[in-house]
Design an enzyme around this catalytic site. Sequence first.
Site, PDB file in Angstrom:
ATOM      1  N   CYS A   9       0.820  -1.180  -0.017  1.00  0.00           N
ATOM      2  CA  CYS A   9       0.031   0.029  -0.049  1.00  0.00           C
ATOM      3  C   CYS A   9       0.906   1.084   0.042  1.00  0.00           C
ATOM      4  O   CYS A   9       2.307   1.369  -0.582  1.00  0.00           O
ATOM      5  CB  CYS A   9      -0.999   0.062   1.183  1.00  0.00           C
ATOM      6  SG  CYS A   9      -0.247   0.082   2.815  1.00  0.00           S
ATOM      7  N   ARG A  15      -3.502  -0.530   5.491  1.00  0.00           N
ATOM      8  CA  ARG A  15      -4.194  -1.429   4.543  1.00  0.00           C
ATOM      9  C   ARG A  15      -3.061  -2.825   4.549  1.00  0.00           C
ATOM     10  O   ARG A  15      -3.733  -3.999   4.732  1.00  0.00           O
ATOM     11  CB  ARG A  15      -4.518  -1.030   3.172  1.00  0.00           C
ATOM     12  CG  ARG A  15      -5.589  -0.054   3.127  1.00  0.00           C
ATOM     13  CD  ARG A  15      -5.732   0.540   1.698  1.00  0.00           C
ATOM     14  NE  ARG A  15      -4.553   1.690   1.672  1.00  0.00           N
ATOM     15  CZ  ARG A  15      -4.349   2.225   0.623  1.00  0.00           C
ATOM     16  NH1 ARG A  15      -5.177   2.154  -0.638  1.00  0.00           N
ATOM     17  NH2 ARG A  15      -3.287   3.072   0.838  1.00  0.00           N
ATOM     18  N   ASP A 122      -8.252   4.085   1.008  1.00  0.00           N
ATOM     19  CA  ASP A 122      -7.152   4.445   2.119  1.00  0.00           C
ATOM     20  C   ASP A 122      -7.926   4.687   3.247  1.00  0.00           C
ATOM     21  O   ASP A 122      -8.692   5.675   3.160  1.00  0.00           O
ATOM     22  CB  ASP A 122      -6.294   5.447   1.536  1.00  0.00           C
ATOM     23  CG  ASP A 122      -5.132   5.621   2.408  1.00  0.00           C
ATOM     24  OD1 ASP A 122      -5.347   5.417   3.781  1.00  0.00           O
ATOM     25  OD2 ASP A 122      -4.199   6.325   1.939  1.00  0.00           O
TER      26      ASP A 122
HETATM   27  P1  4NP Z   1      -1.953   2.906   4.002  1.00  0.00           P
HETATM   28  O1  4NP Z   1      -2.640   4.272   4.604  1.00  0.00           O
HETATM   29  O2  4NP Z   1      -1.310   3.125   2.471  1.00  0.00           O
HETATM   30  O3  4NP Z   1      -3.112   2.165   3.912  1.00  0.00           O
HETATM   31  O4  4NP Z   1      -0.876   2.361   4.946  1.00  0.00           O
HETATM   32  C1  4NP Z   1      -1.574   5.561   4.715  1.00  0.00           C
HETATM   33  C2  4NP Z   1      -0.777   5.766   5.850  1.00  0.00           C
HETATM   34  C3  4NP Z   1      -0.084   6.764   5.772  1.00  0.00           C
HETATM   35  C4  4NP Z   1      -0.358   7.782   4.828  1.00  0.00           C
HETATM   36  C5  4NP Z   1      -0.956   7.411   3.604  1.00  0.00           C
HETATM   37  C6  4NP Z   1      -1.556   6.323   3.677  1.00  0.00           C
HETATM   38  N1  4NP Z   1       0.674   8.882   5.068  1.00  0.00           N
HETATM   39  O5  4NP Z   1       0.139   9.877   4.127  1.00  0.00           O
HETATM   40  O6  4NP Z   1       1.151   8.867   5.935  1.00  0.00           O
END
Ligand code: 4NP
Length: 153
Positions: A9, A15, A122
């Site tokens: 991800c 995720r 997300d």
């Molecule tokens: P992930 O969600 O891709 O599902 O882990 C996110 C977690 C953190 C960030 C973006 C998406 N961030 O911008 O820090």
Amino acid sequence: MAVKILMVCLGNICRSPLAEGILRSKLPENFIVDSVGTGNWHIGHSPDPRSIKIANQKGIDISNLKGRQFSLHDFSDFDYIYAMDNQNYKDIIGLATTEAQKSKVKLILNELFPNENVDVPDPYFGLENGFEKVYHMLDEACEIIAKNLKKNV
Ligand code: 4NP
């Protein structure tokens, strides 16, 4: 040789650690499951507490996982690479230099909804129930992945 599956991800805290825990819980120990982010912000960080919590409620412990960023070695280290959304998919495909590498990369929800290219949304900036929805999508997709992997061994 163990079959190796990588979940990808953006941050590797919401995720993909959840996908890692869910798929691991459905497979015998001779399968290796890992997860990474395309971004570098959360290297070494634990999963988001909301992902840890929803996993916990389903009997899955992901609290010890640590964030890692995708590396080119992952193309040779893993047999299957599942991207959570279309942007992650594009980012990983953009790093591939051979057709063999590209062919390992798939969008995870295409296992559930073939050819529809649906994103796992997300949940990071959303409400807590986003994590419940993400859990159910991943659980259904991982059920199919696990069934197919076990068939092929
Ligand atoms: P992930 O969600 O891709 O599902 O882990 C996110 C977690 C953190 C960030 C973006 C998406 N961030 O911008 O820090």
